[in-house]
Design a protein around this motif. Structure first.
Motif, PDB file in Angstrom:
ATOM      1  N   GLY A   1      11.044   5.568   3.488  1.00 62.41           N
ATOM      2  CA  GLY A   1      11.717   5.416   2.296  1.00 62.41           C
ATOM      3  C   GLY A   1      11.326   4.147   1.341  1.00 62.41           C
ATOM      4  N   LEU A   2      10.727   3.169   2.019  1.00 59.95           N
ATOM      5  CA  LEU A   2      10.446   1.900   1.362  1.00 59.95           C
ATOM      6  C   LEU A   2       8.923   2.351   0.996  1.00 59.95           C
ATOM      7  CD1 LEU A   2      10.711  -1.013   0.575  1.00 59.95           C
ATOM      8  CD2 LEU A   2      10.187  -1.619   2.934  1.00 59.95           C
ATOM      9  N   ALA A   3       8.127   3.028   1.675  1.00 58.65           N
ATOM     10  CA  ALA A   3       6.808   3.322   1.078  1.00 58.65           C
ATOM     11  C   ALA A   3       6.895   4.236  -0.301  1.00 58.65           C
ATOM     12  CB  ALA A   3       5.939   4.371   2.041  1.00 58.65           C
ATOM     13  N   MET A   4       8.090   5.187  -0.451  1.00 55.58           N
ATOM     14  CA  MET A   4       8.374   6.025  -1.383  1.00 55.58           C
ATOM     15  C   MET A   4       8.654   5.217  -2.504  1.00 55.58           C
ATOM     16  SD  MET A   4      10.406   8.925   0.403  1.00 55.58           S
ATOM     17  CE  MET A   4      10.059  10.607   0.336  1.00 55.58           C
ATOM     18  N   ALA A   5       9.447   4.120  -2.398  1.00 56.65           N
ATOM     19  CA  ALA A   5       9.897   3.041  -3.404  1.00 56.65           C
ATOM     20  C   ALA A   5       8.707   2.422  -3.799  1.00 56.65           C
ATOM     21  CB  ALA A   5      10.968   2.377  -2.807  1.00 56.65           C
ATOM     22  N   LEU A   6       7.714   1.992  -3.014  1.00 54.00           N
ATOM     23  CA  LEU A   6       6.386   1.297  -3.373  1.00 54.00           C
ATOM     24  C   LEU A   6       5.437   1.889  -4.231  1.00 54.00           C
ATOM     25  CD1 LEU A   6       6.143  -0.703  -0.270  1.00 54.00           C
ATOM     26  CD2 LEU A   6       6.797  -1.759  -2.739  1.00 54.00           C
ATOM     27  N   PHE A   7       5.403   3.268  -4.046  1.00 54.84           N
ATOM     28  CA  PHE A   7       4.475   4.228  -4.550  1.00 54.84           C
ATOM     29  C   PHE A   7       3.876   3.856  -5.796  1.00 54.84           C
ATOM     30  CE2 PHE A   7       2.058   7.467  -6.069  1.00 54.84           C
ATOM     31  CZ  PHE A   7       1.109   7.990  -4.910  1.00 54.84           C
ATOM     32  N   HIS A   8       4.687   3.784  -6.759  1.00 52.58           N
ATOM     33  CA  HIS A   8       4.162   3.496  -8.032  1.00 52.58           C
ATOM     34  C   HIS A   8       3.900   2.356  -8.533  1.00 52.58           C
ATOM     35  CE1 HIS A   8       8.415   3.249  -8.407  1.00 52.58           C
ATOM     36  NE2 HIS A   8       8.427   2.832  -9.331  1.00 52.58           N
ATOM     37  N   ARG A   9       3.764   1.191  -7.505  1.00 51.81           N
ATOM     38  CA  ARG A   9       3.431  -0.192  -7.795  1.00 51.81           C
ATOM     39  C   ARG A   9       4.482  -0.853  -8.373  1.00 51.81           C
ATOM     40  NH1 ARG A   9      -1.775   2.034  -7.617  1.00 51.81           N
ATOM     41  NH2 ARG A   9      -2.863   1.303  -5.974  1.00 51.81           N
ATOM     42  N   PRO A  10       5.967  -0.977  -8.172  1.00 51.07           N
ATOM     43  CA  PRO A  10       7.068  -1.494  -9.138  1.00 51.07           C
ATOM     44  C   PRO A  10       6.969  -3.051  -8.821  1.00 51.07           C
ATOM     45  CG  PRO A  10       7.888  -0.438  -7.073  1.00 51.07           C
ATOM     46  CD  PRO A  10       6.350  -0.203  -7.130  1.00 51.07           C
ATOM     47  N   SER A  11       7.262  -3.812  -9.620  1.00 52.83           N
ATOM     48  CA  SER A  11       7.311  -5.119  -9.587  1.00 52.83           C
ATOM     49  C   SER A  11       8.453  -5.521  -8.892  1.00 52.83           C
ATOM     50  CB  SER A  11       7.039  -6.075 -10.987  1.00 52.83           C
ATOM     51  OG  SER A  11       7.384  -5.392 -12.100  1.00 52.83           O
ATOM     52  N   LEU A  12       9.572  -4.869  -8.967  1.00 53.16           N
ATOM     53  CA  LEU A  12      10.877  -5.052  -8.336  1.00 53.16           C
ATOM     54  C   LEU A  12      11.400  -3.927  -7.323  1.00 53.16           C
ATOM     55  CD1 LEU A  12      13.586  -6.822  -8.190  1.00 53.16           C
ATOM     56  CD2 LEU A  12      14.349  -5.449  -9.987  1.00 53.16           C
ATOM     57  N   VAL A  13      11.785  -4.042  -6.326  1.00 56.19           N
ATOM     58  CA  VAL A  13      12.292  -2.957  -5.497  1.00 56.19           C
ATOM     59  C   VAL A  13      13.743  -3.261  -5.169  1.00 56.19           C
ATOM     60  CG1 VAL A  13      12.183  -1.691  -3.266  1.00 56.19           C
ATOM     61  CG2 VAL A  13      10.017  -2.172  -4.461  1.00 56.19           C
ATOM     62  N   ILE A  14      14.510  -2.330  -5.268  1.00 66.16           N
ATOM     63  CA  ILE A  14      16.197  -2.415  -5.084  1.00 66.16           C
ATOM     64  C   ILE A  14      16.456  -1.687  -3.723  1.00 66.16           C
ATOM     65  CG2 ILE A  14      18.468  -1.689  -6.062  1.00 66.16           C
ATOM     66  CD1 ILE A  14      17.576  -2.296  -8.742  1.00 66.16           C
ATOM     67  N   LEU A  15      16.982  -2.432  -2.791  1.00 68.01           N
ATOM     68  CA  LEU A  15      17.439  -1.727  -1.550  1.00 68.01           C
ATOM     69  C   LEU A  15      18.893  -1.846  -1.462  1.00 68.01           C
ATOM     70  CD1 LEU A  15      14.544  -3.613   0.650  1.00 68.01           C
ATOM     71  CD2 LEU A  15      14.665  -1.384  -0.460  1.00 68.01           C
ATOM     72  N   ASP A  16      19.395  -1.000  -1.300  1.00 67.16           N
ATOM     73  CA  ASP A  16      20.934  -0.633  -1.251  1.00 67.16           C
ATOM     74  C   ASP A  16      21.606  -0.789   0.362  1.00 67.16           C
ATOM     75  OD1 ASP A  16      23.722  -0.777  -1.693  1.00 67.16           O
ATOM     76  OD2 ASP A  16      23.633   1.551  -2.490  1.00 67.16           O
ATOM     77  N   GLU A  17      21.829  -1.697   0.890  1.00 66.71           N
ATOM     78  CA  GLU A  17      22.280  -1.756   2.319  1.00 66.71           C
ATOM     79  C   GLU A  17      21.141  -0.987   3.266  1.00 66.71           C
ATOM     80  OE1 GLU A  17      26.456  -0.743   2.752  1.00 66.71           O
ATOM     81  OE2 GLU A  17      26.823  -1.670   1.074  1.00 66.71           O
ATOM     82  N   PRO A  18      20.038  -1.728   3.090  1.00 62.08           N
ATOM     83  CA  PRO A  18      18.840  -0.902   3.741  1.00 62.08           C
ATOM     84  C   PRO A  18      19.052  -0.774   5.433  1.00 62.08           C
ATOM     85  CG  PRO A  18      18.032  -2.878   2.983  1.00 62.08           C
ATOM     86  CD  PRO A  18      19.554  -2.830   2.321  1.00 62.08           C
ATOM     87  N   THR A  19      19.533  -1.589   5.758  1.00 65.48           N
ATOM     88  CA  THR A  19      19.610  -1.862   7.461  1.00 65.48           C
ATOM     89  C   THR A  19      20.879  -1.238   8.051  1.00 65.48           C
ATOM     90  OG1 THR A  19      20.209  -4.135   7.507  1.00 65.48           O
ATOM     91  CG2 THR A  19      17.831  -3.726   7.339  1.00 65.48           C
TER      92      THR A  19
END
Ligand SMILES: Nc1ncnc2c1ncn2[C@@H]1O[C@H](COP(=O)(O)OP(=O)(O)OP(=O)(O)O)[C@@H](O)[C@H]1O
Length: 292
Positions: free
Chosen positions: A141-159
């Protein structure tokens, strides 16, 4: 440089104020944890970033670009998100799931291999995701969020759904990606030790208001409010028309001499102390003192 800026953001749902005049800025390469009780407004704050909710007042910038219906696509290009669990096609492999994201962004196939490598899933890329552990699914899921090289990644209760091993792996991965890729993170969590782990920036929301920002409020200021952090002191000192910090500390001296670590805790409020003080709850240290 600021990556994400909230400027006097107010959000209403019907007559209810969900976010009340929120102002903060997340800097480049920062890991910012957003804390607050259920219903404090964390998800609503995220939804405001995605433009799902229309603001009553204020504005949101990302890398200096103001969010508006006209800039929405450009704005979202700079944000990645993993909201609770990763949304995966379980009958497809890790690689194939990422290929969906690639097609959405019209990206290069080589980027799939890059992000798989970044999250440590290269060896498992041909495995169907139904055979992935929860930790592996979150990393995908994190890889998907990073795919487009965003400068900010938002994680909602990820663990939330991870076992201790998965939690540790995921947190270390976030820290590493922050250092090596320079990605900023905005993470909502109910786990105070998660926020302490990143030891970077902490925001606390209470009933839609930003009541604590570690970039502005020095924890020193909490030493001046022992009646909040340690409410039983207020009870004991209630008969006095006024009281000072030293009086409160004198009252505590005996138990503190026996338990020096509590003394230390009183002098250096932990994140738990601050969080509970803001919510008018007794802290761990207070419970220790009361049971003495
Ligand atoms: N679409 C909506 N319509 C009306 N009220 C809403 C809507 N979405 C959220 N709310 C209200 O806004 C407040 C904040 O909710 P929100 O989900 O943002 O809190 P949260 O901090 O994310 O909570 P949790 O930790 O449980 O996820 C709550 O009182 C909730 O009932």
């Amino acid at each position: 440089m600021s990556i994400l800026e909230f400027n006097n953001v107010t959000l209403h749902q019907g007559k209810k104020t969900i976010l009340d005049n929120i102002t903060f800025a997340i800097q480049e390469k920062q890991i910012c944890c957003l804390l607050g009780r259920n219903g404090a407004g964390k998800s609503s704050l995220f939804k405001s970033v995605f433009g799902i909710f229309q603001l009553k007042a204020g504005y949101i910038n990302i890398n200096g670009l103001e969010h508006s219906p006209d800039t929405r696509n450009q704005f979202l290009q700079q944000v990645g998100a993993l909201i609770e669990g990763a949304a995966l096609y379980e009958h497809l492999t890790g690689y194939e799931n990422l290929d969906f994201v690639r097609r959405y962004y019209s990206g290069e196939k080589s980027r799939i291999l890059e992000v798989l490598e970044l999250v440590g899933l290269s060896p498992d890329q041909e495995k169907k995701t139904k055979y992935y552990s929860s930790g592996m699914k979150q990393r995908l899921g994190l890889a998907m969020a990073l795919f487009h090289r965003p400068s900010l990644v938002i994680l909602d209760e990820p663990t939330n759904a991870l076992d201790p091993e998965g939690i540790s792996e995921f947190r270390s991965l976030v820290k590493r990606l922050n250092r090596t890729e320079g990605v900023s993170f905005l993470i909502s969590t109910h786990q105070l030790e998660e926020a302490s782990f990143y030891r970077d920036r902490i925001l606390i929301l209470k009933q839609g208001r930003l009541v604590y920002d570690s970039a502005i409020q020095n924890t020193e200021s909490f030493k001046l409010l022992p009646h909040q952090a340690y409410p039983h002191l207020a009870e004991e000192l209630a008969s006095q028309s006024f009281w000072r910090e030293e009086e409160a500390f004198t009252l505590l001296q005996k138990p503190l001499a026996t338990y020096p670590y509590i003394w230390e805790e009183l002098n250096t409020p932990s994140l738990e102390d601050i969080y509970l003080a803001l919510h008018q709850q007794k802290s761990h240290a207070t419970h220790e003192l009361l049971s003495y």
